[in-house]
Design an enzyme around this catalytic site. Sequence first.
Site, PDB file in Angstrom:
ATOM      1  N   HIS A 190       8.342   3.294   9.547  1.00 19.76           N
ATOM      2  CA  HIS A 190       8.085   2.414  10.691  1.00 19.76           C
ATOM      3  C   HIS A 190       6.798   2.874  11.387  1.00 19.76           C
ATOM      4  O   HIS A 190       6.618   4.067  11.624  1.00 19.76           O
ATOM      5  CB  HIS A 190       9.275   2.484  11.661  1.00 19.76           C
ATOM      6  CG  HIS A 190       9.094   1.570  12.820  1.00 19.76           C
ATOM      7  ND1 HIS A 190       9.332   0.215  12.743  1.00 19.76           N
ATOM      8  CD2 HIS A 190       8.652   1.804  14.087  1.00 19.76           C
ATOM      9  CE1 HIS A 190       9.054  -0.333  13.911  1.00 19.76           C
ATOM     10  NE2 HIS A 190       8.637   0.601  14.738  1.00 19.76           N
TER      11      HIS A 190
ATOM     12  N   SER B  77       0.834  -1.213   0.000  1.00 22.02           N
ATOM     13  CA  SER B  77       0.000   0.000   0.000  1.00 22.02           C
ATOM     14  C   SER B  77       0.871   1.267   0.000  1.00 22.02           C
ATOM     15  O   SER B  77       0.499   2.277  -0.609  1.00 22.02           O
ATOM     16  CB  SER B  77      -0.978   0.005   1.170  1.00 22.02           C
ATOM     17  OG  SER B  77      -0.290   0.081   2.386  1.00 22.02           O
ATOM     18  N   ASN B  78       2.025   1.225   0.648  1.00 22.87           N
ATOM     19  CA  ASN B  78       2.916   2.398   0.590  1.00 22.87           C
ATOM     20  C   ASN B  78       3.480   2.590  -0.810  1.00 22.87           C
ATOM     21  O   ASN B  78       3.583   3.720  -1.294  1.00 22.87           O
ATOM     22  CB  ASN B  78       4.048   2.272   1.619  1.00 22.87           C
ATOM     23  CG  ASN B  78       3.593   2.670   3.008  1.00 22.87           C
ATOM     24  OD1 ASN B  78       3.420   3.849   3.286  1.00 22.87           O
ATOM     25  ND2 ASN B  78       3.359   1.695   3.864  1.00 22.87           N
TER      26      ASN B  78
ATOM     27  N   MET C 150      10.602  -7.121   5.051  1.00 26.47           N
ATOM     28  CA  MET C 150      10.696  -7.786   6.357  1.00 26.47           C
ATOM     29  C   MET C 150      12.067  -8.412   6.629  1.00 26.47           C
ATOM     30  O   MET C 150      12.172  -9.373   7.374  1.00 26.47           O
ATOM     31  CB  MET C 150       9.585  -8.853   6.470  1.00 26.47           C
ATOM     32  CG  MET C 150       8.189  -8.269   6.382  1.00 26.47           C
ATOM     33  SD  MET C 150       7.898  -6.954   7.595  1.00 26.47           S
ATOM     34  CE  MET C 150       7.714  -7.931   9.081  1.00 26.47           C
ATOM     35  N   ARG C 151      13.094  -7.872   6.022  1.00 26.60           N
ATOM     36  CA  ARG C 151      14.451  -8.359   6.298  1.00 26.60           C
ATOM     37  C   ARG C 151      15.349  -7.185   6.652  1.00 26.60           C
ATOM     38  O   ARG C 151      15.171  -6.093   6.119  1.00 26.60           O
ATOM     39  CB  ARG C 151      15.032  -9.063   5.070  1.00 26.60           C
ATOM     40  CG  ARG C 151      14.443 -10.424   4.911  1.00 26.60           C
ATOM     41  CD  ARG C 151      14.824 -11.057   3.609  1.00 26.60           C
ATOM     42  NE  ARG C 151      13.907 -12.142   3.388  1.00 26.60           N
ATOM     43  CZ  ARG C 151      14.082 -13.372   3.833  1.00 26.60           C
ATOM     44  NH1 ARG C 151      15.185 -13.698   4.451  1.00 26.60           N
ATOM     45  NH2 ARG C 151      13.148 -14.299   3.633  1.00 26.60           N
TER      46      ARG C 151
HETATM   47  C1  GRF Z   1       3.755  -0.527   6.794  1.00 29.70           C
HETATM   48  O1  GRF Z   1       2.730  -0.395   7.719  1.00 29.70           O
HETATM   49  C2  GRF Z   1       5.077  -0.078   7.368  1.00 29.70           C
HETATM   50  O2  GRF Z   1       4.950   0.693   8.489  1.00 29.70           O
HETATM   51  C3  GRF Z   1       5.778  -1.341   7.768  1.00 29.70           C
HETATM   52  O3  GRF Z   1       5.297  -2.315   6.901  1.00 29.70           O
HETATM   53  C4  GRF Z   1       3.987  -1.980   6.443  1.00 29.70           C
HETATM   54  C5  GRF Z   1       3.950  -2.215   4.965  1.00 29.70           C
HETATM   55  O4  GRF Z   1       2.671  -2.135   4.446  1.00 29.70           O
HETATM   56  N1  GRF Z   1       7.204  -1.132   7.725  1.00 29.70           N
HETATM   57  P1  GRF Z   1       2.447  -2.090   2.872  1.00 29.70           P
HETATM   58  O5  GRF Z   1       3.102  -3.349   2.302  1.00 29.70           O
HETATM   59  O6  GRF Z   1       3.088  -0.839   2.351  1.00 29.70           O
HETATM   60  O7  GRF Z   1       0.972  -2.121   2.692  1.00 29.70           O
END
Ligand code: GRF
Length: 214
Positions: free
Chosen positions: A116, A18-19, A97-98
Site C-alpha cells: 500500500h 511494475s511491482n 483493485m478489488r
Molecule cells: C502500487 O503503487 C501499489 O502501491 C498499489 O497499486 C500500485 C500498483 O502498481 N497497491 P503496479 O501495477 O505494480 O505498477
Amino acid sequence: MIKARPFKIAIFGSGKGSNMVAIAEAVRAQSLPISIEIVISDVPDAKILVRARELDIPSRYVNPGSFRTKLDEAAEQKYIQIVQEARVDLVVLAGFMRILKGNFLRLFENRVINIHPSLLPAFPGLESWKQALDYGVKVTGCTVHFVDQGMDTGPIIAQETVPVLEGDSAETLHGRIQEKERMLYPQVLGLLAAGNIRVHGRHTSRCFTNEGHN
Ligand code: GRF
C-alpha cells in the site's frame, strides 16, 4: 543435499505491473527460492498481463463478475480454484483493485499480502499519495501487510519512508513511493520464502532460522 522446493506465489494485479516485474527481476537476480506460478488480472487488457507474457510467466485474465470493487461469488470461487490448483503458498496483491473477502480470506488466512502506498494506518484506500500531499505530512512511504477483512488494516510486515519534498506534485511523490515499493516488496518476499516472518495477532516479527517455509 535435497533442495527445498521453491516458495510458490500467485500475483494478482489490475494495472501496470511494475511491482510484479520488480519481484520477477529480484527472484532472477538474487536467485530467490520463489516461483511465480501465475499472474492473474481482473482487467482483460491490463499491462501486468502483457509484462508477465514478456517474462514467460503464466498469466490469465479472470472475469471478476458484476461488482465494481469486489469479486462476485462465482468469480471468487474461480479465483480460489485457480490458486488452489497452482498450490501456491502465498497470494501477492500488486495493484489489485478489488477487495478480497470472506471465503477467500478464510481459506488463505495469513497467506495474502498487499503493498500500500502510504505509512499505514495513515491514508488507507485510494490515491494515498494524494491524501498525504493534501494533508500536508512531511513523511509518507509504503507498507507491506497481510490482508484481513478490513480495508488496508491487516498486520504490518514492513514499511519504508519517503520524504515529501517542497514542490512535490502527486506524480513526483507517487513515483518516489513506487521506487521504494519495488525494493521493499521483493525483500519481504525473500523473508517470507525463508520462513522468517511470524504473525501473532496484529503483530509480526522477524525470526532468523534456516528452517525455510513449510
Ligand atoms: C502500487 O503503487 C501499489 O502501491 C498499489 O497499486 C500500485 C500498483 O502498481 N497497491 P503496479 O501495477 O505494480 O505498477
